[in-house]
Design a protein around this motif. Structure first.
Motif, PDB file in Angstrom:
ATOM      1  N   GLU A 128     -14.434  -6.481   6.830  1.00 29.49           N
ATOM      2  CA  GLU A 128     -14.469  -5.621   6.570  1.00 29.49           C
ATOM      3  C   GLU A 128     -13.237  -4.723   6.799  1.00 29.49           C
ATOM      4  N   ALA A 129     -12.610  -3.554   5.478  1.00 23.87           N
ATOM      5  CA  ALA A 129     -11.875  -3.086   6.255  1.00 23.87           C
ATOM      6  C   ALA A 129     -12.509  -1.067   6.172  1.00 23.87           C
TER       7      ALA A 129
ATOM      8  N   VAL B 147      -7.500   1.524   1.631  1.00 31.43           N
ATOM      9  CA  VAL B 147      -7.299   1.698   2.580  1.00 31.43           C
ATOM     10  C   VAL B 147      -7.385   1.065   4.255  1.00 31.43           C
ATOM     11  N   GLY B 148      -7.893   0.419   5.174  1.00 32.55           N
ATOM     12  CA  GLY B 148      -8.709   0.213   7.121  1.00 32.55           C
ATOM     13  C   GLY B 148      -7.811  -0.460   7.192  1.00 32.55           C
ATOM     14  N   GLU B 149      -8.583  -1.205   8.649  1.00 30.99           N
ATOM     15  CA  GLU B 149      -8.083  -2.136   9.223  1.00 30.99           C
ATOM     16  C   GLU B 149      -9.198  -3.733   9.231  1.00 30.99           C
ATOM     17  N   LEU B 150      -8.371  -4.607   9.020  1.00 27.86           N
ATOM     18  CA  LEU B 150      -8.811  -5.600   8.471  1.00 27.86           C
ATOM     19  C   LEU B 150      -9.194  -6.027  10.204  1.00 27.86           C
TER      20      LEU B 150
ATOM     21  N   TRP C 242      -3.492  -4.385   7.772  1.00 27.19           N
ATOM     22  CA  TRP C 242      -4.102  -3.395   6.651  1.00 27.19           C
ATOM     23  C   TRP C 242      -4.752  -4.144   5.147  1.00 27.19           C
ATOM     24  N   LEU C 243      -5.775  -3.640   5.413  1.00 24.90           N
ATOM     25  CA  LEU C 243      -6.905  -4.090   3.519  1.00 24.90           C
ATOM     26  C   LEU C 243      -7.254  -3.221   2.557  1.00 24.90           C
ATOM     27  N   GLN C 244      -7.385  -3.449   1.892  1.00 28.79           N
ATOM     28  CA  GLN C 244      -8.187  -2.450   1.193  1.00 28.79           C
ATOM     29  C   GLN C 244      -9.044  -3.243   0.425  1.00 28.79           C
TER      30      GLN C 244
ATOM     31  N   CYS D 110     -10.018  -7.952  -2.884  1.00 31.59           N
ATOM     32  CA  CYS D 110      -8.800  -7.776  -1.518  1.00 31.59           C
ATOM     33  C   CYS D 110      -7.313  -7.145  -1.684  1.00 31.59           C
TER      34      CYS D 110
ATOM     35  N   SER E  70      -1.151  -3.550  10.585  1.00 30.88           N
ATOM     36  CA  SER E  70      -0.948  -2.848  10.740  1.00 30.88           C
ATOM     37  C   SER E  70      -0.573  -1.920  11.438  1.00 30.88           C
TER      38      SER E  70
END
Length: 674
Positions: A461-462, A474-477, A516-518, A525, A531
């Motif tokens: 998840e992000a 965008v969030g942390e993978l 960083w993952l979206q 994705c 990050s």
């Protein structure tokens, strides 16, 4: 196009889904439904992978998974062996006339290894290693290029339960010793020379240095390449050690080992301090490779559905993609190795070399780092002039995000060859898990510039700053459930503190990957860079990959690197280092074009405050831009704490960056109030 009948085979994921319905009565609406099941019902999913992949054990397992990260235990009580899983394909593949390995080096020399021959060579070397005192749990260090002998050596070690660890001969002695000394190997297997970039390179003196630097060694095996200038005294000839044919070799069988017995030790990039020595296990790697191969859509080269499958991923042996390509053997796939430079000598650059290799050997699956495809596009390479690529049905990319325009270039080039349905499989994972978290699925719509899906079994998840999953931004993978090929441990990390701090400090019990993952609403994705190298301008965050995508689509930009240099007072300067195209210049027009591209694609906030002409962009041996080390130089860190030059693809540019950083720091000190 397929290499035999010009028809793409039935997707491996479709075959697995059909099997789930027939064997277990499980039905799924779509891939999203299947992925959700695989990440919520871990026990049933991974048990199905065990059965579908044909894993065997003489003893039953007591549970599929027990406990949670980072202490999760998989298939407790089961026994496996990676090499045994590979060799189960030998009889059927040989009967069909399909080889295990096709290899070519930069000089044009071709080697083909059949499955029975692979089994014989592995058994021969395993017995020689055993005679040299190597047994279960002993470490065997290798200093080898991407040649069949390296594959044989790894499988021989796995057969005995010895632990394999490998460095590429393009690494210098200090970097190699920084890695191998940590694990105190009992044996060394090394090449006395390599041929790369248009010339032979002697490595005999380096092998002697490595030997002297490893007090734990009891045996040395040498691959005599014809490029070494001196003999290695007392070393065993590797060709002879792999060449026995007798009753003992014929009777040899790989040992049964506990599911979590260590298979190999991989290393982090080592940009700061000693690289982490990451230990993965036989069972975990075999399981995740089965799933990974389904996503890559490769199957047995001898099966009617995939007859003639030939899998190539260009890689040096120091990159985890070497391990991923070797994993094709677990599915009975012929692997195609290329040893040498993908572009030839520096004064005669030729980006068609790998494509001609693919044409000669009827490669069906062609993978490389994203930087390779970008270089082909920028060089104006015409695939119509490299030979018959009619066998290629899939293209794979990793190492860094693949820009959408580069993927479009490749798709258009293959469409012009009469192959409009070429499939791109962009993947992301890495050394930490020896697998992918994000991958492809040939049944899903194309996703240029993105990755089609999250891999089965990977609960990725992000997350935002508060640990909440987000979609469309965008969030942390993170990975929220155990994954079988997460490291068993780091070598030398007795209390596990370094392991826990590397992945679990931010959110206990949740793996933080460092990217960083979206995640989009359709499940596709995108990775926006590391990050720890993210650009944060007035609260708006942007991954560096998105900035590179904006500027490097300009024909006049060959390469770039961006860092955000904070001043300690709440402000910062965004600095972009630029390498213009050959013969070009960094002038006002190019700066304006880059600023406009960033402004239009992203936001005016991410237009650099300064553009600096650079002689090159420092990259790791796997092609990743070294943003964080450059940033730390500009923060005043000493070079020896920032990176190891032997882990840099182009170390000659580092002195320039160091000088730039010193000038920058002098200016900052001069402007600070006393």
């Amino acid at each position: 196009m397929h290499s035999r009948d010009n028809v793409a085979p039935v997707p491996q994921l479709a075959l697995y889904r059909t099997w789930l319905g027939e064997a277990h009565g499980l039905q799924f609406r779509d891939y999203a439904d299947l992925w959700t099941w695989s990440t919520t019902d871990l026990e049933r999913f991974w048990e199905s992978v065990w059965a579908y992949g044909g894993l065997e054990s003489p003893t039953p397992h007591r549970a599929v998974v027990r406990g949670d990260m980072p202490e999760a235990v998989w298939f407790e009580g089961a026994q496996v062996n990676y090499a045994r899983q590979v060799m189960r394909h030998a009889e059927a593949a040989d009967a069909a006339g399909q080889p295990a390995i096709i290899a070519e080096d930069e000089t044009g020399r071709v080697t083909q290894v059949g499955w029975a021959d692979l089994r014989r060579r592995v058994a021969s070397l395993a017995l020689e290693l055993r005679r040299a005192g190597v047994g279960r749990g002993d470490r065997v260090a290798a200093y080898l290029p991407n040649v069949p002998e390296a594959v044989v050596a790894m499988l021989a070690c796995a057969s005995l339960g010895a632990i394999w660890t490998l460095c590429s001969p393009d690494m210098g002695t200090p970097a190699v010793l920084d890695r191998f000394r940590q694990v105190t190997p009992k044996a060394l297997i090394a090449a006395d020379g390599v041929y790369y970039g248009g010339r032979a390179r002697d490595r005999s003196a380096v092998v002697q240095e490595i030997r002297r630097g490893l007090a734990s060694l009891q045996a040395v095996f040498v691959l005599q390449t014809g490029h070494g200038e001196a003999e290695i005294d007392g070393a065993v000839d590797l060709a002879r050690a792999q060449g026995r044919e007798d009753a003992e070799v014929a009777a040899f069988e790989p040992e049964w080992l506990p599911f979590d017995h260590p298979l190999w030790i991989l290393y982090s990039s080592g940009t700061t301090g000693l690289p982490k020595a990451i230990v993965h296990g036989h069972g975990g790697v075999a399981l995740t490779s089965i799933v990974g191969n389904m996503h890559l859509d490769i199957g047995p080269s001898y099966a009617a559905n995939t007859f003639g499958e030939r899998f190539h991923w260009y890689s040096a042996t120091g990159w985890v993609m070497w391990n991923v390509q070797l994993g094709g053997l677990l599915s009975g796939t012929t692997i195609c190795l290329f040893d040498g430079s993908p572009s030839g000598a520096r004064d005669q650059v030729d980006w068609g070399r790998l494509w001609r290799f693919a044409a000669r050997h009827r490669v069906t699956w062609f993978g490389a780092g994203a930087a390779f495809f970008s270089s082909c596009r920028k060089a104006g390479l015409r695939l119509s002039q490299v030979g018959d690529l009619g066998g290629v049905r899939a293209l794979g990319s990793t190492g860094s995000p693949l820009p959408a325009e580069v993927q479009a270039w490749g798709s258009e080039a293959f469409a012009a060859l009469g192959q409009p349905d070429i499939w791109w499989c962009n993947i992301s994972g890495g050394t930490d898990i020896a697998a992918a978290f994000l991958s492809g699925n040939r049944e899903l719509p194309p996703a240029p510039g993105r990755l089609q899906c999250r891999q089965l079994g990977a609960a990725v998840e992000a997350w935002d700053e508060d640990g909440r999953p987000v979609v469309g931004r965008v969030g942390e993978l993170v990975c929220t459930r155990p994954f079988p090929s997460m490291p068993l441990f780091f070598w030398g990390d007795a209390d596990g503190e370094r392991y826990r701090s590397s992945y679990f400090n931010e959110w206990p019990g949740v793996w933080r990957h460092g990217d960083w993952l979206q995640v989009e609403a359709d499940g596709s994705c995108s990775i926006s860079g590391r990050s720890d190298a993210t650009i944060n301008r007035n609260g708006l965050r942007m991954g560096t990959a998105e900035i590179y995508s904006a500027v490097e689509r300009l024909a006049d930009v060959a390469d770039s690197l961006v860092v955000d240099l904070e001043d300690g007072k709440g402000g910062s300067q965004l600095v972009m280092f630029v390498v213009p195209r050959a013969g070009g210049a960094l002038d006002g027009d190019l700066e304006a074009a880059m600023a406009g591209a960033i402004r239009e694609a992203l936001s005016p906030r991410f237009v650099p405050d300064r553009f600096i002409l650079a002689p090159g962009i420092p990259r790791t041996l796997s092609g990743k831009k070294q943003e964080l080390p450059v940033k730390r130089l500009f923060q005043g860190w000493p070079l020896k704490k920032v990176l190891n030059l032997d882990g840099v693809e182009n170390p000659e540019v580092i002195a320039w960056y160091q000088a730039q950083a010193e000038t920058w720091l002098d200016g900052a000190r001069a402007s600070s109030p006393v």
